[in-house]
Write an enzyme that holds these catalytic residues in place. Structure first.
Site, short mmCIF file in Angstrom:
data_model
loop_
_atom_site.label_atom_id
_atom_site.label_comp_id
_atom_site.label_asym_id
_atom_site.label_seq_id
_atom_site.Cartn_x
_atom_site.Cartn_y
_atom_site.Cartn_z
N ASN A 9 0.86 -1.17 0.00
CA ASN A 9 0.00 0.00 0.00
C ASN A 9 0.91 1.24 0.00
O ASN A 9 1.44 1.62 1.03
CB ASN A 9 -0.90 0.00 1.25
CG ASN A 9 -1.73 1.27 1.35
OD1 ASN A 9 -1.87 2.01 0.37
ND2 ASN A 9 -2.26 1.54 2.54
N LYS A 11 0.12 4.28 -0.51
CA LYS A 11 -0.54 5.51 -0.04
C LYS A 11 -0.24 6.65 -1.04
O LYS A 11 -0.13 6.38 -2.23
CB LYS A 11 -0.10 5.86 1.38
CG LYS A 11 -0.14 4.65 2.31
CD LYS A 11 0.05 4.99 3.74
CE LYS A 11 0.18 3.70 4.55
NZ LYS A 11 0.04 3.90 5.97
N HIS A 94 -9.49 1.43 4.96
CA HIS A 94 -8.20 1.70 5.61
C HIS A 94 -8.42 2.74 6.73
O HIS A 94 -9.23 3.66 6.58
CB HIS A 94 -7.19 2.24 4.58
CG HIS A 94 -5.80 2.25 5.12
ND1 HIS A 94 -5.36 3.23 5.98
CD2 HIS A 94 -4.76 1.39 4.96
CE1 HIS A 94 -4.11 2.97 6.31
NE2 HIS A 94 -3.72 1.86 5.71
N GLU A 96 -6.80 5.21 7.64
CA GLU A 96 -6.58 6.61 7.26
C GLU A 96 -7.82 7.18 6.58
O GLU A 96 -8.16 8.35 6.75
CB GLU A 96 -5.34 6.72 6.35
CG GLU A 96 -4.06 6.49 7.15
CD GLU A 96 -2.90 5.92 6.34
OE1 GLU A 96 -2.96 5.92 5.11
OE2 GLU A 96 -1.93 5.47 6.99
N GLU A 166 -5.57 -4.51 10.79
CA GLU A 166 -4.57 -3.46 10.94
C GLU A 166 -4.85 -2.66 12.21
O GLU A 166 -5.64 -1.71 12.17
CB GLU A 166 -4.60 -2.52 9.73
CG GLU A 166 -4.30 -3.20 8.41
CD GLU A 166 -3.71 -2.23 7.41
OE1 GLU A 166 -2.59 -2.46 6.96
OE2 GLU A 166 -4.36 -1.21 7.10
N GLY A 172 2.21 2.71 10.67
CA GLY A 172 3.16 3.81 10.47
C GLY A 172 3.86 4.25 11.75
O GLY A 172 4.50 5.30 11.77
N SER A 212 3.25 -1.70 10.61
CA SER A 212 4.71 -1.73 10.85
C SER A 212 5.31 -3.11 10.61
O SER A 212 6.22 -3.53 11.33
CB SER A 212 5.03 -1.22 12.25
OG SER A 212 4.62 0.14 12.38
C1 PEP Z 1 -0.88 0.43 6.05
O1 PEP Z 1 -1.00 1.64 5.94
O2 PEP Z 1 -1.71 -0.34 5.57
C2 PEP Z 1 0.27 -0.06 6.81
C3 PEP Z 1 0.25 -1.29 7.21
O3 PEP Z 1 1.28 0.86 7.02
P1 PEP Z 1 2.70 0.57 7.73
O4 PEP Z 1 3.21 -0.74 7.21
O5 PEP Z 1 3.55 1.73 7.36
O6 PEP Z 1 2.42 0.49 9.21
#
Ligand code: PEP
Length: 251
Positions: A9, A11, A94, A96, A166, A172, A212
């Site tokens: 992803n 983004k 997601h 976000e 998630e 992040g 992460s």
């Molecule tokens: C995501 O935004 O779906 C995600 C898992 O981000 P990150 O790996 O940066 O935590």
């Protein structure tokens, strides 16, 4: 169908030059024996990247779609439009989008509906914020997300989807869920699907972890019985890191 999946992803990152370089590096090393590899670039470059990619093993998806089918919705992109250019997957829900764009469980249900109707496979994201985890109410929270968005759909549709657990506090932040926390929630999601539909449907759905996930923690996360791979944000931007994660998932 349940399978090992590693999804990037991106983004709102990478311009077309950077994306093309990434695709050249990753594309050269993803082959038939690899796990399923999905890439979610920004809308504007998906077709260019699909045209550039000569292989067969990377599949492209979109990071979002409108909850409306078509019409006067300036700036929106419909599921049908995505399907018409050969997109197969779309990320829905997601954190976000939920947080910064006020997407509710009900709106996400509408997005799922138009996506499925257009033949897209949703990657449905769920997961609890930190405060909920601190109160140890994460299962109730995720259960409500499943009930209000997912559980109106048929068992056949759910079996085909990808669910991404998630935890918001891990996205992040550099702070991933432990293997135990991930396994516990993935098993819980599968259990809820079994209760709503059947053991057979629960056994078919792919549930991936996001938050992460990096080359150095991918192995312990992906070794969990109910973790079918990862949705990778930050670490997917670097071709070498992403390839290292694919390697772990492909073992
Ligand atoms: C995501 O935004 O779906 C995600 C898992 O981000 P990150 O790996 O940066 O935590």
């Amino acid at each position: 169908m349940r399978r090992k999946i590693v999804a990037a992803n991106w983004k709102m990152n990478l311009d077309i030059i950077e994306a093309a370089e990434w695709l050249g590096e990753v594309g050269a090393q993803v082959h038939e024996g690899s796990c399923e590899v999905l890439v979610f670039p920004s809308f504007v470059m998906i077709t260019d990247l699909m045209d550039m990619y000569q292989g067969e093993h990377i599949v492209f998806g979109a990071q979002n779609c409108s909850h409306k089918e078509s019409g006067a919705y300036t700036g929106e992109v419909s599921a049908t439009q995505l399907a018409s250019i050969g997109i197969e997957y779309v990320i829905i829900g997601h954190s976000e989008r939920r947080e910064y764009f006020s997407e509710t469980n009900e709106m996400l249900r509408e997005k799922m509906e138009v996506a499925i109707k257009s033949g897209l496979t949703p990657v449905f994201c769920c997961g609890e914020p930190l405060q909920v985890r601190n109160e140890n109410k994460q299962k109730e929270f995720v259960k409500q997300q499943l009930e209000e968005t997912l559980f109106g759909f048929s068992g056949a549709a759910v079996a085909e989807m990808i669910i991404a657990y998630e935890p918001v506090w891990a996205i992040g932040t550099g702070l991933n869920a432990t293997a135990q926390q991930a396994q516990e929630m993935h098993a819980f999601i599968r259990h809820e699907i079994a209760g709503k539909y059947s053991l057979d449907i629960a056994a078919q759905v792919s549930i991936i972890y996001g938050g992460s996930c990096k080359p150095d923690n991918a192995k312990e996360l992906f070794n969990c019985a109910d973790v079918d791979g990862g949705l990778i944000g930050g670490a997917s931007l670097n071709a070498n890191d992403f390839l290292a994660i694919i390697k772990v998932a492909s073992l």
